[in-house]
Scaffold this motif. Structure first.
Motif, mmCIF file in Angstrom:
data_model
loop_
_atom_site.group_PDB
_atom_site.id
_atom_site.type_symbol
_atom_site.label_atom_id
_atom_site.label_comp_id
_atom_site.label_asym_id
_atom_site.label_seq_id
_atom_site.Cartn_x
_atom_site.Cartn_y
_atom_site.Cartn_z
ATOM 1 N N MET A 31 124.377 17.647 148.484
ATOM 2 C CA MET A 31 125.496 18.916 148.146
ATOM 3 C C MET A 31 126.488 19.119 149.334
ATOM 4 O O MET A 31 125.773 19.392 150.389
ATOM 5 N N THR A 32 127.552 19.464 149.269
ATOM 6 C CA THR A 32 128.453 19.830 150.134
ATOM 7 C C THR A 32 128.565 21.496 150.172
ATOM 8 O O THR A 32 128.040 22.131 149.317
ATOM 9 N N TRP A 33 128.888 21.969 151.533
ATOM 10 C CA TRP A 33 129.161 23.627 151.421
ATOM 11 C C TRP A 33 130.055 24.116 150.490
ATOM 12 O O TRP A 33 129.736 24.907 149.602
ATOM 13 N N ALA A 34 131.228 23.280 150.088
ATOM 14 C CA ALA A 34 132.305 23.620 149.527
ATOM 15 C C ALA A 34 131.583 23.588 148.014
ATOM 16 O O ALA A 34 131.906 24.713 146.956
ATOM 17 N N GLN A 35 130.855 22.694 147.740
ATOM 18 C CA GLN A 35 130.038 22.839 146.118
ATOM 19 C C GLN A 35 129.184 23.854 146.131
ATOM 20 O O GLN A 35 129.354 24.643 145.253
ATOM 21 N N LEU A 36 128.344 24.348 147.108
ATOM 22 C CA LEU A 36 127.561 25.503 147.212
ATOM 23 C C LEU A 36 128.354 26.642 146.725
ATOM 24 O O LEU A 36 127.931 27.476 146.150
ATOM 25 N N ASP A 37 129.680 26.845 147.516
ATOM 26 C CA ASP A 37 130.246 27.853 147.251
ATOM 27 C C ASP A 37 130.667 28.421 146.049
ATOM 28 O O ASP A 37 130.985 29.440 145.563
ATOM 29 N N ARG A 38 130.755 27.327 145.079
ATOM 30 C CA ARG A 38 131.436 27.439 143.756
ATOM 31 C C ARG A 38 130.879 28.423 143.061
ATOM 32 O O ARG A 38 131.782 29.356 142.406
ATOM 33 N N TYR A 39 129.571 28.767 142.810
ATOM 34 C CA TYR A 39 128.958 29.881 142.269
ATOM 35 C C TYR A 39 128.430 30.974 142.962
ATOM 36 O O TYR A 39 127.612 31.701 142.351
ATOM 37 N N ALA A 40 128.542 30.838 144.303
ATOM 38 C CA ALA A 40 128.081 31.988 144.990
ATOM 39 C C ALA A 40 128.422 33.208 144.607
ATOM 40 O O ALA A 40 127.606 34.351 144.818
ATOM 41 N N ALA A 41 129.636 33.608 144.005
ATOM 42 C CA ALA A 41 130.159 35.078 143.729
ATOM 43 C C ALA A 41 129.670 35.241 142.329
ATOM 44 O O ALA A 41 130.073 36.179 142.035
ATOM 45 N N GLN A 42 129.034 34.278 141.517
ATOM 46 C CA GLN A 42 128.637 34.755 140.149
ATOM 47 C C GLN A 42 127.837 35.686 140.016
ATOM 48 O O GLN A 42 127.914 36.688 139.086
ATOM 49 N N PHE A 43 126.940 35.964 141.032
ATOM 50 C CA PHE A 43 126.075 36.932 141.018
ATOM 51 C C PHE A 43 125.198 37.167 139.704
ATOM 52 O O PHE A 43 125.245 38.213 138.886
ATOM 53 N N ASN A 44 124.706 36.186 139.287
ATOM 54 C CA ASN A 44 123.774 36.327 137.896
ATOM 55 C C ASN A 44 122.557 37.201 138.357
ATOM 56 O O ASN A 44 121.709 36.809 139.550
#
Length: 724
Positions: free
Chosen positions: A278-291
């Motif tokens: 996985m790339t950093w950009a891919q990890l960023d995608r759901y970081a702000a969802q805050f489940n």
């Protein structure tokens, strides 16, 4: 069984955990484009290749019944009328009302000001004197043990001592509140979900000024809103600042300072771990969802669903990979763990279809030959006449004695040995009446030493006399499974038994297999881990390697027994749920202990063909009570029940390899159990060995077994298709 030993701890850092918040959805949406500037195209994910359809059932299989999600109440004893007794007079750290969740992966948070290491997969956690610490455990393989121990990667460090409390929990998630020692000011709330790539943290103004610290050499890149951290050119974490938070990094000091004007409390930090592929950009995608929570729903005896508040990444274990359906999963994005390779899936809801084997409810002697029945009649008669009285004082060994006699009773009824079966029934009914009566009349009128009390701190029943730390909620599913199984056998042939003893047996079932979340007298399925698919044995989990379980077979019996009992009393919801629990536990036993399931992890350098003691942070070829290899295998087999035909799914080659590592066929510890296991692979030869040994008077038996049942099991394997 579980005993206390010196804890093994990872590197200790002073840690503060402020545990607050509930498992409710309160986070506002934060545009993830702010963090990422990119998203994962759907073609990066491929539909998960799943296992075959659920295995054919050994015997008749009904269509799975839909589970009632508002389960019918079962009648239990009024716990307020029982003697109130607890071993927990101090030191229980809880921030919620209701039952204490003993025997869980996060349980140590209740019994420490901080916690021991606890393992969520792929990440592990620890609350120390002033820090919340996170680890992605790396694998270290030794000849007799596989380590996946806690070793700190990053830590959220506070400027004062902290105390950690469990605020809320569900089947897959736990919410911790970290507070200041002494003042009880709430500093942070930590939201943890099994399999999540993210740790969600809500800071209060009182918890401001925290630092992220990491040992070793780090490479640090990013902005004030996100920092990418590579530790020792190995593990990779991202730290995201939401709301008004900002991050200031210092590579040379291995620190990231968190700053804010704190316009409001509850400003959010997110930590993400980067898997392989996985790339950093891919990890960023759901970081702000805050489940902040997850929901688990069992929709039938084979179908279940996991729902998150919002879209996310979710890492799944090997046994999940066989049963997940229709999910977008990427086989190249993975974590290496002691449970095997976890792969990463993407979505908001995840559906699973697991095996739905319906186990046999008894050994049916109807297909045995007349000669075999005559041998059985002789054995049942001899063993009944030799029985004097129950001798064991504690709930574990006494329960084994009771089940031993119950099996003799079941065989006697089927063999039309009326006088013998009547005698056995009378003895068994008297024994249950003693336990029930002694429990009801506590505390002043006890007429015996065997009884149960109610622990109103933990909220569960404790049997006396205690053993193996059962007063601290160790091994309850092991102990009570014997009682419940025996009760189900008696009730099968004696309808009045339920009227006389039903509420008493239901109380024991509720202690370890309560399926009604609204029942606040007992925790929800006390020992079972819904993510890992198996139970945990340690009540407090005060070990550096997390919780543990040794005897998978006794855990399997616990849910098998509750299933049989529920079928007998017509409690369909309880039966359906326990059938699912039974099948989950059997699948996990084959995959993670017996290492014989499809997709079971293999590790170069680990020598045994099985694991006998599984922890959150290690897997080993060891037991709590013996170093002998026959003990290490035997504890995965005790007791054999009609439901033990899950072992028939293990290849004969694997069974013989397991046995080859023990003293079998020599007369050693658990010889009878090893012979019964051998019968799964070669029932004809097992029968020959039995007849030879029995005629020579050489058979040595476990206290919960009998020659009658041993012989019946071997014949059962010979005729398993006909029996089922």
């Amino acid at each position: 069984m579980v005993k206390k030993t010196d804890n093994r701890r990872g590197i200790r850092i002073i840690a503060v955990l402020l545990l607050t918040g509930a498992l409710t959805v309160a986070a506002c949406w934060f545009g993830y484009a702010y963090l990422t500037g990119s998203s994962i195209p759907s073609e990066d994910f491929t539909e998960q290749v799943v296992g075959a359809n659920p295995s054919d059932v050994l015997g008749e299989k009904d269509d799975p019944a839909t589970t009632d999600n508002t389960p019918k109440e079962i009648d239990v004893m009024d716990v307020s009328t029982l003697k109130q007794e607890t071993a927990f007079t101090e030191g229980v750290y809880s921030a919620h009302a209701g039952p204490i969740a003993t025997n869980q992966w996060f349980t140590s948070n209740y019994f420490r000001q901080g916690s021991e290491n606890f393992f969520g997969f792929p990440l592990a956690y620890n609350v120390s004197e002033n820090a919340f610490r996170i680890s992605y455990p790396r694998i270290n393989v030794q000849p007799q043990i596989i380590f996946g121990s806690f070793s700190q990667d990053v830590a959220l460090v506070f400027d004062r001592p902290i105390v950690s409390r469990v605020k809320a929990y569900s089947e897959l998630s736990v919410t911790l509140e970290l507070s200041s020692v002494g003042t009880e000011e709430l500093l942070a709330t930590i939201y943890l979900t099994r399999g999540s790539l993210y740790v969600n943290i809500s800071l209060t103004e009182a918890g401001s000024g925290v630092l992220w610290e990491t040992p070793g050499t780090i490479e640090l890149t990013g902005t004030e809103q996100k920092k990418y951290l590579t530790r020792n050119n190995d593990t990779k974490f991202a730290i995201y600042a939401l709301d008004n938070l900002i991050l200031t990094g210092s590579e040379d000091r291995n620190q990231i300072a968190v700053g804010s004007d704190f316009a409001v409390d509850g400003e959010r930090l997110v930590v993400g771990v980067l898997p392989e592929g996985m790339t950093w950009a891919q990890l960023d995608r759901y970081a702000a969802q805050f489940n902040m929570s997850s929901d688990f729903t069992l929709t039938s005896t084979e179908a279940s669903r996991v729902d998150f508040d919002k879209e996310t990444y979710w890492a799944i274990l090997p046994h999940h990979q066989q049963s997940i359906r229709g999910a977008l999963c990427n086989q190249d994005m993975r974590f290496q763990t002691i449970r095997g390779a976890m792969i990463v899936c993407e979505g908001k809801s995840f559906d699973f279809i697991s095996e739905a084997t319906v186990p046999a409810e008894q050994i049916n002697v109807g297909t045995f030959t007349e000669e075999e029945k005559e041998v059985l009649r002789r054995l049942v008669r001899e063993e009944t006449e030799a029985f004097a009285d129950f001798a064991a004082p504690d709930t574990y060994f006494r329960g084994k004695e009771i089940l031993r006699l119950a099996y003799l009773y079941d065989l006697a009824v089927q063999l039309t040995m009326d006088a013998t079966s009547d005698s056995l029934k009378s003895t068994l009914r008297r024994e249950f009446a003693n336990w029930r009566t002694n429990t009801i009349v506590a505390p002043d009128g006890l007429n015996g030493e065997q009884y149960f009390v109610y622990d109103n701190i933990i909220r569960g029943v404790v049997g006396h006399k205690t053993s193996f730390g059962s007063e601290r909620f160790n091994d309850h599913h092991f102990h009570y499974g014997y009682f419940v199984h025996a009760a189900a056998i008696i009730a099968r042939h004696d309808e009045s038994f339920v009227a006389d003893n039903g509420d008493f047996v239901n109380t024991l079932v509720s202690d370890y297999a309560n399926i009604n979340a609204s029942n606040q007298d007992f925790s929800l399925v006390r020992s079972f881990d819904f993510y890992e698919g198996h139970s945990w044995a340690a009540g407090e989990s005060l070990f550096g390697d997390g919780n543990n379980q040794e005897s998978t077979s006794e855990a399997i019996q616990a849910y098998y027994a509750a299933y049989l009992w529920a079928r007998t009393i017509g409690a369909d919801a309880l039966a359906n749920k326990n059938l699912w629990l039974f099948n989950q536990e059997t699948a996990s036993a084959r995959m993670y202990w017996l290492l014989s399931g499809e997709g079971a992890p293999t590790y170069e350098g680990y020598e045994p063909s099985a694991v006998s003691l599984l922890w959150g942070g290690k897997a080993e070829w060891a037991t709590w009570f013996s170093g002998e290899p026959e003990a290490k295998l035997g504890i995965q087999l005790i007791p054999f029940t009609p439901g033990s035909t899950y072992l028939n799914k293990i290849s004969n080659e694997n069974i013989k390899r397991h046995l080859a590592e023990t003293a079998f066929p020599e007369q050693k510890l658990f010889y009878d159990l090893l012979l019964m296991y051998y019968a799964v692979a070669d029932p004809q030869d097992a029968e020959r060995i039995f007849r030879t040994q029995e005629a020579a008077g050489l058979l040595e038996l476990d206290g919960g077994n009998s020659k009658s049942y041993l012989f019946a099991w071997i014949l059962f394997q010979k005729y398993v298709e006909k029996n089922d």
